[in-house]
Design a protein around this motif. Structure first.
Motif, short mmCIF file in Angstrom:
data_model
loop_
_atom_site.label_atom_id
_atom_site.label_comp_id
_atom_site.label_asym_id
_atom_site.label_seq_id
_atom_site.Cartn_x
_atom_site.Cartn_y
_atom_site.Cartn_z
N VAL A 8 0.84 -1.20 0.00
CA VAL A 8 0.00 0.00 0.00
C VAL A 8 0.88 1.25 0.00
O VAL A 8 0.62 2.21 -0.74
N ARG A 9 1.93 1.25 0.82
CA ARG A 9 2.83 2.41 0.85
C ARG A 9 3.48 2.64 -0.51
O ARG A 9 3.57 3.78 -0.99
N LEU A 10 3.93 1.57 -1.15
CA LEU A 10 4.59 1.70 -2.45
C LEU A 10 3.63 2.21 -3.52
O LEU A 10 3.98 3.08 -4.33
N VAL A 11 2.40 1.67 -3.52
CA VAL A 11 1.43 2.09 -4.53
C VAL A 11 1.02 3.55 -4.31
O VAL A 11 0.88 4.33 -5.27
N GLU A 12 0.84 3.94 -3.06
CA GLU A 12 0.48 5.34 -2.79
C GLU A 12 1.60 6.29 -3.21
O GLU A 12 1.34 7.40 -3.67
N ALA A 13 2.84 5.84 -3.06
CA ALA A 13 3.97 6.71 -3.38
C ALA A 13 4.35 6.68 -4.85
O ALA A 13 4.74 7.71 -5.42
N GLU A 14 4.23 5.51 -5.49
CA GLU A 14 4.74 5.35 -6.84
C GLU A 14 3.68 5.01 -7.88
O GLU A 14 3.95 5.08 -9.08
N PRO A 74 0.95 2.24 -9.70
CA PRO A 74 -0.09 2.95 -10.45
C PRO A 74 -1.40 3.04 -9.66
O PRO A 74 -1.69 2.17 -8.84
N ASP A 75 -2.15 4.09 -9.92
CA ASP A 75 -3.40 4.31 -9.19
C ASP A 75 -4.40 3.18 -9.38
O ASP A 75 -5.20 2.89 -8.49
N ALA A 76 -4.33 2.52 -10.53
CA ALA A 76 -5.28 1.44 -10.81
C ALA A 76 -5.08 0.24 -9.88
O ALA A 76 -5.94 -0.64 -9.83
N ALA A 77 -3.95 0.20 -9.16
CA ALA A 77 -3.69 -0.91 -8.25
C ALA A 77 -4.09 -0.58 -6.82
O ALA A 77 -4.05 -1.46 -5.95
N ARG A 78 -4.48 0.67 -6.53
CA ARG A 78 -4.69 1.06 -5.14
C ARG A 78 -5.87 0.32 -4.51
O ARG A 78 -5.79 -0.10 -3.35
N ALA A 79 -6.97 0.16 -5.23
CA ALA A 79 -8.13 -0.52 -4.65
C ALA A 79 -7.78 -1.96 -4.27
O ALA A 79 -8.13 -2.44 -3.19
N PHE A 80 -7.06 -2.63 -5.15
CA PHE A 80 -6.67 -4.01 -4.87
C PHE A 80 -5.73 -4.07 -3.68
O PHE A 80 -5.86 -4.92 -2.79
N ALA A 81 -4.76 -3.14 -3.63
CA ALA A 81 -3.80 -3.13 -2.53
C ALA A 81 -4.51 -2.90 -1.19
O ALA A 81 -4.23 -3.58 -0.20
N LEU A 82 -5.42 -1.95 -1.15
CA LEU A 82 -6.16 -1.69 0.09
C LEU A 82 -7.05 -2.88 0.46
O LEU A 82 -7.19 -3.22 1.64
N SER A 83 -7.64 -3.52 -0.53
CA SER A 83 -8.48 -4.69 -0.26
C SER A 83 -7.66 -5.82 0.37
O SER A 83 -8.10 -6.47 1.32
N VAL A 84 -6.47 -6.05 -0.18
CA VAL A 84 -5.60 -7.10 0.37
C VAL A 84 -5.22 -6.76 1.80
O VAL A 84 -5.17 -7.64 2.68
N LEU A 85 -4.99 -5.48 2.10
CA LEU A 85 -4.62 -5.09 3.46
C LEU A 85 -5.80 -5.27 4.42
O LEU A 85 -5.63 -5.76 5.54
N VAL A 86 -7.00 -4.86 4.00
CA VAL A 86 -8.18 -5.04 4.85
C VAL A 86 -8.36 -6.53 5.16
O VAL A 86 -8.54 -6.93 6.33
N ASP A 87 -8.31 -7.36 4.14
CA ASP A 87 -8.49 -8.79 4.30
C ASP A 87 -7.41 -9.37 5.21
O ASP A 87 -7.70 -10.20 6.10
N SER A 88 -6.17 -8.94 5.04
CA SER A 88 -5.06 -9.46 5.83
C SER A 88 -5.21 -9.10 7.30
O SER A 88 -5.03 -9.94 8.19
N MET A 89 -5.54 -7.84 7.59
CA MET A 89 -5.70 -7.41 8.97
C MET A 89 -6.88 -8.10 9.63
O MET A 89 -6.80 -8.58 10.77
N TYR A 90 -7.98 -8.16 8.92
CA TYR A 90 -9.21 -8.71 9.49
C TYR A 90 -9.01 -10.15 9.94
O TYR A 90 -9.32 -10.53 11.08
N SER A 96 -8.25 -2.81 10.92
CA SER A 96 -8.65 -2.91 9.52
C SER A 96 -9.64 -1.82 9.12
O SER A 96 -9.87 -1.59 7.93
N TYR A 97 -10.22 -1.13 10.10
CA TYR A 97 -11.20 -0.09 9.77
C TYR A 97 -10.54 1.07 9.03
O TYR A 97 -11.17 1.69 8.17
N LEU A 98 -9.28 1.37 9.34
CA LEU A 98 -8.61 2.49 8.66
C LEU A 98 -8.42 2.23 7.17
O LEU A 98 -8.85 3.06 6.35
N PRO A 99 -7.78 1.11 6.76
CA PRO A 99 -7.69 0.89 5.31
C PRO A 99 -9.05 0.72 4.65
O PRO A 99 -9.22 1.05 3.47
N PHE A 100 -10.05 0.25 5.41
CA PHE A 100 -11.39 0.15 4.84
C PHE A 100 -11.94 1.54 4.52
O PHE A 100 -12.51 1.76 3.44
N THR A 101 -11.78 2.50 5.44
CA THR A 101 -12.27 3.86 5.17
C THR A 101 -11.51 4.48 4.01
O THR A 101 -12.09 5.24 3.21
#
Length: 655
Positions: A32-38, A40-56, A64-69
């Protein structure tokens, strides 16, 4: 140089394949940090989804509520960058946020209800069905004991299912839970029995609903049915995913109220870690209340029964009861303050008043004395579904295999015991030994470790008396190890393992003819592998006993402490496994040694062993277990300020 969308997606997919835990969560955070910094934007939704799923699923629901928001905000700003999978994930996660944020007393009512209202609005705008919303509103009402919970339950049950509905097996399990909680025991039994007959399973079912069924039977005065449901619940619980704190707690209640105090204590000891830190505060509170209920029923006659639950400052059932009440009361009060009700405190009061069931459970399968087990006649075979030939039952061994294949573990255990007794009476001691081992394994699956220990010991004695090669006895000893540790017979297991290792290491033959060299080498490899298996099993038993023991019980013996002995055996097993090319097994042994060394504060040695484990699983192409070992390595590196090395480990996992 920025990565392409395909490159980012490939790394994210590798993270999704990892088991849930610290390594997966931190690897997802890194992406998520790499995608936000570098980009491509088209990958951000997937990256955040993977993080929400991983934390949950790693038990970090609140985090997990923060990456969900952030995911919701990204949807509001750039819906065009969400593909169909991203959109489905977003709406699916609303259920998680609403239902599980309620499990934290620090999350205010306003936040939960605002999220629920936002969920309903967004589902309507997107044209989705309302079943998930109706279910979430019912769950929130049930969690706080609201006056309208029954109305919302009926509304949910009447709402048509859709693509965002609960799993088809979890759905009736959740309904059964509410029915039993509201005293509708006959309805609970009918619903669960009907669902079980359909044979469907999922990550948590049928273990969860079987635990409800067993208690419903107990409260209806049907102890034999309760015992059968309990055995099925225990067998399926071992195959379930997640902590399953609810099912584990109900198992403890059943044993405590059902007149099985020793088994109840063993179950509490096995799950002691959840009494200290379950996935959520609500899960911990539920388990604490279940322990209060079980121990309250045991107090009149078994208050002095010894307890050794790791991390819990209690030496008897009475002390455990007092501790569980003291831990549960402030947590219940915190939930009640948040919810504006007295539901949790009321449930705790009911648990404290629990008394034994009028008729105790009989959980003895008759395995130690097979003459007590069902005789296996035609009538019995028909009643249990066992195969028959010309109206006569097939032989016990065949009946056992058939029952085991059909999932009838209890029946299989009894048939194996009858087969073993018959073979022993006929003087076929090797056949008897193997049949006793199979019966022991079934008892183990049914959580009767005390019986399993006796049967495994009987099996090994017969196999050795029958002249079975030590390397062929070794698998039985390895299977025996967990039952020996749990039932308090670790010394017997280690002594047996030592004797077999000595026999294996002294079994090298004399010089052989050239044409027999290959066979001799193969035999030697088999012996070295079996000795490694025995060392590994002994190490795990010693580690298990050390983990469950209090500080006073970890005093060093003449040959060192329990932990030191476990480390020595694990390291020896790792080297032996590596020498015969069993890289995955070597990695497991290195992993055990690394965890034990970390617990002793020997950081440098622990890091080396954990790195060896991660490397070994990589060489064995076991990505799942590699990631779990990396959890421990990354945690140790972070804890000791070696963040750069931790980042290197995380980067390697997604490549």
């Amino acid at each position: 140089m920025s990565r392409t969308l395909d490159e980012v997606n490939c790394e994210l997919m590798r993270i999704r394949e990892m088991p849930y835990g610290l390594a997966r969560t931190q690897a997802a955070e890194r992406q998520v940090r790499l995608v936000e910094a570098e980009g491509p934007d088209a990958a951000r939704a997937f990256a955040l989804s993977v993080l929400v799923d991983s934390m949950y699923w790693a038990g970090e629901v609140e985090k997990s509520y923060l990456p969900f928001t952030l995911l919701v905000r990204w949807w509001d700003e750039h819906p065009e960058l969400f593909d169909e999978i991203d959109r489905h994930s977003l709406f699916w996660y609303f259920k998680w946020m609403v239902n599980d944020l309620a499990d934290y007393p620090t999350v205010p009512v306003a936040q939960i209800e605002a999220t629920l209202d936002d969920m309903e609005r967004r589902y309507a705008l997107a044209g989705h069905g309302r079943d998930a919303v109706a279910y979430s509103r019912f769950c929130w009402a049930a969690a706080r004991g609201a006056d309208d919970v029954e109305r919302l339950f009926q509304e949910w049950v009447a709402t048509p299912r859709d693509e965002f509905s609960q799993c088809e097996v979890c759905d009736p399990g959740d309904r059964a839970s509410h029915l039993r909680a509201t005293g509708r025991l006959e309805e609970t039994v009918r619903l669960v029995e009907q669902t079980l007959a359909e044979g469907a399973t999922c990550a948590t079912e049928p273990a969860d609903m079987l635990s409800h069924l067993a208690l419903a039977y107990l409260d209806l005065g049907r102890p034999q049915d309760a015992a059968r449901a309990h055995r099925r619940a225990v067998a399926t619980l071992a195959e379930s995913k997640g902590e399953m704190a609810g099912a584990r707690g109900r198992r403890i209640v059943l044993l405590g109220r059902g007149g099985q105090p020793e088994r109840a204590v063993r179950a509490i000891e096995e799950d002691a870690r959840l009494l200290l830190a379950a996935e959520t505060p609500a899960a911990r509170l539920g388990l604490l209340v279940d322990v209060v209920e079980a121990t309250a029923a045991m107090l009149p006659t078994h208050g002095d029964l010894p307890v050794r639950a790791a991390g819990v400052p209690a030496a008897t059932v009475a002390e455990l009861h007092a501790w569980a009440v003291a831990e549960a009361a402030p947590l219940a009060a915190a939930f009640d303050r948040r919810n504006g009700t007295t539901r949790e405190s009321d449930l705790l009061a009911i648990a404290r008043a629990a008394r034994p069931a009028p008729t105790p459970l009989d959980l003895d399968l008759g395995l130690l004395d097979p003459t007590r087990a069902p005789a296996g006649g035609a009538a019995d075979a028909a009643a249990t579904g066992a195969p028959t030939v010309d109206d006569a039952p097939v032989d016990d061994l065949a009946a056992a295999e058939s029952a085991l294949a059909a999932g009838r573990t209890e029946e299989a255990a009894q048939a194996y015991a009858r087969a073993a007794a018959g073979a022993q009476d006929a003087g076929r001691i090797v056949d008897a030994g193997y049949a006793w081992a199979e019966s022991a394994r079934c008892a183990q699956v049914l959580a009767d470790d005390a019986t399993a220990h006796v049967l495994y010991a009987r099996s090994v004695a017969l196999l050795r008396a029958g002249g079975v090669e030590p390397q062929d006895v070794a698998p039985v000893v390895v299977a025996w190890a967990p039952a020996a540790a749990t039932s308090g017979h670790a010394d017997a297991l280690v002594e047996t393992a030592d004797a077999l290792v000595e026999a294996l290491t002294g079994a090298a033959g004399d010089d052989v003819a050239p044409e027999g060299v290959a066979l001799a080498q193969r035999k030697e490899t088999e012996r070295r592998r079996a000795a490694a298996d025995l060392d590994d099993a002994a190490a795990r038993v010693l580690a298990s006993v050390a983990d469950a023991a209090g500080p006073a019980d970890r005093a060093v013996a003449e040959d060192g402490s329990l932990v030191e002995r476990a480390v020595t055996r694990a390291a020896r097993a790792a080297e032996a496994y590596a020498s015969v090319g069993a890289l995955g097994d070597a990695a497991h042994a290195f992993w055990l040694a690394g965890r034990l060394l970390d617990g002793q504060g020997r950081t440098q040695d622990a890091v080396w062993h954990l790195e060896s484990a991660v490397e070994g699983f990589g060489l064995a192409h076991d990505r799942q277990t590699r990631a779990r070992a990396a959890d421990d390595l990354v945690a140790l590196l972070r804890r000791t300020g070696q963040d750069a090395r931790a980042e290197e480990v995380l980067a390697a996992l997604s490549r």
